[in-house]
Design an enzyme around this catalytic site. Sequence first.
Site, mmCIF file in Angstrom:
data_model
loop_
_atom_site.group_PDB
_atom_site.id
_atom_site.type_symbol
_atom_site.label_atom_id
_atom_site.label_comp_id
_atom_site.label_asym_id
_atom_site.label_seq_id
_atom_site.Cartn_x
_atom_site.Cartn_y
_atom_site.Cartn_z
ATOM 1 N N LYS A 1 0.826 -1.210 0.000
ATOM 2 C CA LYS A 1 0.000 0.000 0.000
ATOM 3 C C LYS A 1 0.865 1.267 0.000
ATOM 4 C CE LYS A 1 -3.986 -2.141 2.330
ATOM 5 N NZ LYS A 1 -4.980 -1.994 3.425
ATOM 6 N N TYR B 1 -12.862 -1.253 -3.116
ATOM 7 C CA TYR B 1 -13.308 -1.451 -1.732
ATOM 8 C C TYR B 1 -14.815 -1.285 -1.561
ATOM 9 C CZ TYR B 1 -8.589 -1.950 0.114
ATOM 10 O OH TYR B 1 -7.328 -2.419 0.423
ATOM 11 N N ASN C 1 -1.992 0.354 6.762
ATOM 12 C CA ASN C 1 -1.492 -0.899 7.342
ATOM 13 C C ASN C 1 -0.668 -1.739 6.349
ATOM 14 O OD1 ASN C 1 -3.603 -1.711 5.785
ATOM 15 N ND2 ASN C 1 -4.692 -2.825 7.376
ATOM 16 N N HIS D 1 -2.107 -5.533 1.516
ATOM 17 C CA HIS D 1 -3.418 -6.152 1.305
ATOM 18 C C HIS D 1 -3.194 -7.575 0.817
ATOM 19 C CE1 HIS D 1 -7.478 -6.883 -0.289
ATOM 20 N NE2 HIS D 1 -6.853 -7.422 -1.331
ATOM 21 N N GLU E 1 -9.884 -9.870 -7.701
ATOM 22 C CA GLU E 1 -8.875 -8.841 -7.495
ATOM 23 C C GLU E 1 -7.750 -8.931 -8.534
ATOM 24 O OE1 GLU E 1 -7.817 -9.299 -3.360
ATOM 25 O OE2 GLU E 1 -9.762 -8.516 -2.690
HETATM 26 O O1 CDP Z 1 -7.232 -5.774 4.790
HETATM 27 P P1 CDP Z 1 -8.010 -6.773 5.634
HETATM 28 O O2 CDP Z 1 -8.683 -7.845 4.805
HETATM 29 O O3 CDP Z 1 -7.168 -7.336 6.746
HETATM 30 O O4 CDP Z 1 -9.173 -5.934 6.393
HETATM 31 P P2 CDP Z 1 -10.622 -5.497 5.909
HETATM 32 O O5 CDP Z 1 -11.526 -5.653 7.083
HETATM 33 O O6 CDP Z 1 -11.007 -6.164 4.629
HETATM 34 O O7 CDP Z 1 -10.455 -3.941 5.649
HETATM 35 C C1 CDP Z 1 -9.907 -3.436 4.459
HETATM 36 C C2 CDP Z 1 -8.997 -2.292 4.813
HETATM 37 O O8 CDP Z 1 -9.757 -1.244 5.382
HETATM 38 C C3 CDP Z 1 -7.927 -2.578 5.863
HETATM 39 O O9 CDP Z 1 -6.803 -3.257 5.368
HETATM 40 C C4 CDP Z 1 -7.589 -1.179 6.340
HETATM 41 O O10 CDP Z 1 -6.719 -0.514 5.441
HETATM 42 C C5 CDP Z 1 -8.966 -0.497 6.297
HETATM 43 N N1 CDP Z 1 -9.599 -0.477 7.641
HETATM 44 C C6 CDP Z 1 -9.610 0.732 8.357
HETATM 45 O O11 CDP Z 1 -9.132 1.749 7.860
HETATM 46 N N2 CDP Z 1 -10.155 0.768 9.611
HETATM 47 C C7 CDP Z 1 -10.695 -0.334 10.168
HETATM 48 N N3 CDP Z 1 -11.238 -0.249 11.390
HETATM 49 C C8 CDP Z 1 -10.706 -1.550 9.452
HETATM 50 C C9 CDP Z 1 -10.146 -1.592 8.182
HETATM 51 MG MG MG Z 2 -10.267 -7.703 3.433
#
Ligand code: CDP
Ligand code: MG
Length: 188
Positions: free
Chosen positions: A20, A61, A127, A130, A141
């Site tokens: 990212k 997203y 973070n 991805h 994707e």
């Molecule tokens: O990326 P991952 O699959 O681990 O998490 P997700 O639940 O699919 O969320 C997608 C992305 O949204 C995360 O990787 C974070 O960058 C963002 N996110 C966020 O900004 N704040 C949160 N509380 C949860 C997710």
């Molecule tokens: Mg995810």
Amino acid sequence: MRAVLCAPQRVLQLTLAIIKPDAVAHPLILEAVHKTILSKRFLIVRSKDLVWSRQDSQQFYQEHSGRFFYQRLVEFMASGPMRAYILAHEEAIPLWRSLMGPTKVFRAQHTAPESIRGAYGLTDTRNTVHGSDSAASASREMAFFFPEFSEREWYQHEEPQLRGGPVCYDTKAAVHRVPRDGWTPEAD
Ligand code: CDP
Ligand code: MG
């Protein structure tokens, strides 16, 4: 008769990984994540550096639209260059997710400090990486980032060759290849 040195391997699984914008902004972190991919013996099938428009970010997203973090996530992902990979490994999806660590950086730092997010993540949004969460997400994707890539053709032609080996890493193209067609690592 030559001894068989390698047990037959299982079919390679594909996943879509992104480094990212928070990590691509720091060349040493970008390099460290790239080296992690190589050291964990993923095969890099395709890789691409790119910048998203807000529209790309919203579309990718979409599943999170309506969540409280959606706007900040969309803005962050369109804020600068990122790198996308198609990675292959026998267990590409769960292995990459486990190397990434938990979504939330504070949790990652405490429960998985060695993970990529634990080591380099900045916030719950910024973070670092991805990874696809299922085979269906991986297909969707990969098509989003690499519309020219055909999973079906890759499984027909490239997968058996990569699995059979030998395989070399082409540093110029940043992908793994079977040494043939006039290309060898020494020719670089
Ligand atoms: O990326 P991952 O699959 O681990 O998490 P997700 O639940 O699919 O969320 C997608 C992305 O949204 C995360 O990787 C974070 O960058 C963002 N996110 C966020 O900004 N704040 C949160 N509380 C949860 C997710
Ligand atoms: Mg995810």
